[in-house]
Design a protein around this motif. Sequence first.
Motif, short mmCIF file in Angstrom:
data_model
loop_
_atom_site.label_atom_id
_atom_site.label_comp_id
_atom_site.label_asym_id
_atom_site.label_seq_id
_atom_site.Cartn_x
_atom_site.Cartn_y
_atom_site.Cartn_z
N MET A 1 0.86 -1.21 0.00
CA MET A 1 0.00 0.00 0.00
C MET A 1 0.89 1.25 0.00
SD MET A 1 -3.43 1.22 0.93
CE MET A 1 -4.17 -0.30 1.43
N ASP A 2 0.53 2.22 -0.85
CA ASP A 2 1.32 3.45 -0.90
C ASP A 2 1.19 4.22 0.42
OD1 ASP A 2 2.07 2.98 -3.43
OD2 ASP A 2 0.52 4.25 -4.37
N ARG A 3 2.23 4.92 0.72
CA ARG A 3 2.17 5.72 1.94
C ARG A 3 1.23 6.92 1.77
NH1 ARG A 3 5.44 4.90 6.19
NH2 ARG A 3 5.40 7.11 6.74
N ILE A 4 0.73 7.39 2.91
CA ILE A 4 -0.18 8.54 2.91
C ILE A 4 0.51 9.67 3.66
CG2 ILE A 4 -2.45 9.40 3.62
CD1 ILE A 4 -3.45 6.49 3.48
N TYR A 5 0.84 10.72 2.95
CA TYR A 5 1.60 11.82 3.53
C TYR A 5 0.66 12.93 3.99
CZ TYR A 5 5.18 15.43 4.03
OH TYR A 5 6.00 16.42 4.52
N LEU A 6 0.52 13.07 5.30
CA LEU A 6 -0.34 14.13 5.86
C LEU A 6 0.49 15.07 6.72
CD1 LEU A 6 -3.59 12.21 6.94
CD2 LEU A 6 -3.07 13.30 4.76
N ASP A 7 1.63 15.50 6.15
CA ASP A 7 2.51 16.40 6.90
C ASP A 7 2.97 17.55 6.02
OD1 ASP A 7 3.75 17.27 9.17
OD2 ASP A 7 5.46 15.91 9.04
N HIS A 8 2.01 18.12 5.29
CA HIS A 8 2.33 19.17 4.31
C HIS A 8 2.73 20.50 4.95
CE1 HIS A 8 1.06 17.02 0.57
NE2 HIS A 8 0.49 16.26 1.48
N ASN A 9 2.51 20.65 6.27
CA ASN A 9 3.00 21.89 6.89
C ASN A 9 4.48 21.77 7.24
OD1 ASN A 9 0.39 22.72 6.67
ND2 ASN A 9 0.15 23.37 8.80
N ALA A 10 4.99 20.54 7.25
CA ALA A 10 6.44 20.36 7.47
C ALA A 10 7.17 20.63 6.16
CB ALA A 10 6.74 18.95 7.95
N THR A 11 6.74 19.96 5.11
CA THR A 11 7.21 20.26 3.78
C THR A 11 6.27 19.59 2.79
OG1 THR A 11 9.20 20.43 2.38
CG2 THR A 11 8.79 18.29 3.41
N THR A 12 6.40 19.98 1.52
CA THR A 12 5.46 19.47 0.52
C THR A 12 6.23 18.78 -0.61
OG1 THR A 12 5.59 21.55 -0.68
CG2 THR A 12 3.81 21.35 0.92
N PRO A 13 5.58 17.84 -1.29
CA PRO A 13 6.23 17.24 -2.46
C PRO A 13 6.30 18.27 -3.59
CG PRO A 13 3.97 16.45 -2.25
CD PRO A 13 4.23 17.30 -1.04
N LEU A 14 7.31 18.13 -4.44
CA LEU A 14 7.44 19.04 -5.58
C LEU A 14 6.37 18.73 -6.61
CD1 LEU A 14 11.28 19.11 -6.33
CD2 LEU A 14 9.94 20.61 -4.89
N ARG A 15 5.84 19.75 -7.21
CA ARG A 15 4.95 19.55 -8.35
C ARG A 15 5.79 19.11 -9.55
NH1 ARG A 15 -0.41 22.05 -8.29
NH2 ARG A 15 -0.24 21.88 -10.55
N PRO A 16 5.26 18.22 -10.39
CA PRO A 16 6.04 17.77 -11.56
C PRO A 16 6.50 18.94 -12.44
CG PRO A 16 4.02 16.50 -11.35
CD PRO A 16 3.96 17.56 -10.28
N GLU A 17 5.66 19.97 -12.55
CA GLU A 17 6.03 21.14 -13.37
C GLU A 17 7.29 21.81 -12.81
OE1 GLU A 17 3.12 20.45 -11.96
OE2 GLU A 17 1.41 21.23 -13.10
N VAL A 18 7.40 21.80 -11.48
CA VAL A 18 8.56 22.40 -10.82
C VAL A 18 9.81 21.57 -11.13
CG1 VAL A 18 9.60 22.91 -8.56
CG2 VAL A 18 7.19 23.47 -8.99
N VAL A 19 9.66 20.26 -11.00
CA VAL A 19 10.81 19.35 -11.25
C VAL A 19 11.29 19.49 -12.68
CG1 VAL A 19 11.55 16.93 -11.32
CG2 VAL A 19 10.00 17.71 -9.51
N GLU A 20 10.35 19.47 -13.62
CA GLU A 20 10.72 19.56 -15.05
C GLU A 20 11.51 20.84 -15.33
OE1 GLU A 20 10.58 17.27 -17.33
OE2 GLU A 20 9.79 16.05 -15.68
N THR A 21 11.00 21.94 -14.83
CA THR A 21 11.66 23.22 -15.11
C THR A 21 13.03 23.27 -14.44
OG1 THR A 21 9.44 24.13 -15.02
CG2 THR A 21 11.22 25.70 -15.22
N MET A 22 13.10 22.76 -13.22
CA MET A 22 14.40 22.78 -12.52
C MET A 22 15.41 21.89 -13.22
SD MET A 22 13.34 22.84 -8.49
CE MET A 22 15.04 22.95 -7.92
N LEU A 23 14.95 20.74 -13.69
CA LEU A 23 15.87 19.84 -14.40
C LEU A 23 16.43 20.52 -15.64
CD1 LEU A 23 14.15 16.34 -14.16
CD2 LEU A 23 16.30 17.08 -13.10
N HIS A 24 15.55 21.23 -16.33
CA HIS A 24 16.00 21.96 -17.52
C HIS A 24 17.09 22.97 -17.14
CE1 HIS A 24 16.16 24.86 -20.74
NE2 HIS A 24 15.61 25.77 -19.96
N VAL A 25 16.87 23.69 -16.05
CA VAL A 25 17.85 24.70 -15.64
C VAL A 25 19.16 24.04 -15.23
CG1 VAL A 25 18.33 26.52 -13.93
CG2 VAL A 25 16.05 26.33 -14.93
N LEU A 26 19.06 22.98 -14.44
CA LEU A 26 20.28 22.30 -13.97
C LEU A 26 21.10 21.76 -15.14
CD1 LEU A 26 18.75 20.44 -10.90
CD2 LEU A 26 20.50 22.23 -10.81
#
Length: 382
Positions: A1-26
Amino acid sequence: MDRIYLDHNATTPLRPEVVETMLHVLRDVPGNPSSTHAEGAAARGLVERARARVAELVGASPDEVVFTAGATEANNTVLAALARGVAGTGHLVTTAAEHPSVQEPADALEARGWRVTRLGVDADGRLDLDALEAGLAEAPALLSVLWANNETGVLQPMTEIAERARAHGVPLHVDATQALGKSPVDLARVPADYLSASAHKLNGPKGIGCLVTRGGADLAPLVLGGPQEKRRRGGTENVAGIVGFGVACELAHKELASRMESLGALRDRLFEGLRQRIPDLRWNGSREHGLVNTLNVEFPGAAGDVLLQALDLEGVAVSAGAACHSGSISPSHVLLAMGRTAEQAHASLRLSVGYGNDAAQIERVLEILPERVARARAAAGA
Ligand SMILES: Cc1ncc(COP(=O)(O)O)c(C=O)c1O
């Protein structure tokens, strides 16, 4: 079973759009934004585009945005600049429920002879406006207020606070780290002088954030060592991080209303489901004046750290207080400021929903958590 992350005030997962753009920059943008050749200009262009996106989300102008390594640095910059700008010692007014990145610099000022007034909050975590008025009447050098509390999600009446600060001519710093991307943050409406934020709380990368200074107010930089950020923060820019932050802000700007609706529905279902199954639980905070994604609840008679570990083993990530405090056994200062006892604070959990959560995950948590509470209570002899 996939994990359920309910700790978004600690930190949040990256949106795929963010990852794609960052990868392009890197991968494809090697330049230093300070360089005058084409590679430098390309990097500079991206940084400035990101700055405009951040500015748009907070209702500021791009000139007013200074990139930092995050909200901790931004908060430290404001309080350190304050100390340097006031000859001798001065007076800071803040609240008793701040994040440690304001609390600790405030303690450091106090240790150096400053007067620090920590305004109390009521049982719902809201600031007492009469006490605020009395504090402002003493003409402090700065008022620093946490917009949305990281532990409880409680939102302060920022428009009113900003208007009162302005009426008294007191500069206002707001830590909007938790509010940004989850609640409207508009400096055109809330006339604060300084605003801090971190990208990783709104599906951007860690280690990047900003300090917004209204009117480009002159603040002595905390990090010296170069002409970057118009001499307001030295050091070669984290170009990929800045670009990722910009994309996260653009998405938040477009999606804020729908995000608030869907996250609010998940949070409300979670609370109602828990309340049906565990009648004596208690909401820590304000449902009416709170971030739509945050649920901080007390399960009387059950130890929060025991529940956290049990949930973790079942694949559910939550927090038993502020992320920065995890591992420590001291009760949350935020809950204590709201009048809870140490015992009540220890019996509390923070569940914060966000990108990637869905209704099925909430139903699964509703199957697991009540049973875990019953077991934790039995173990504690409650
Ligand atoms: C309200 C608030 N302020 C400041 C911070 C510090 O952010 P960072 O660790 O990204 O510098 C956090 C993160 O937990 C926060 O929730």
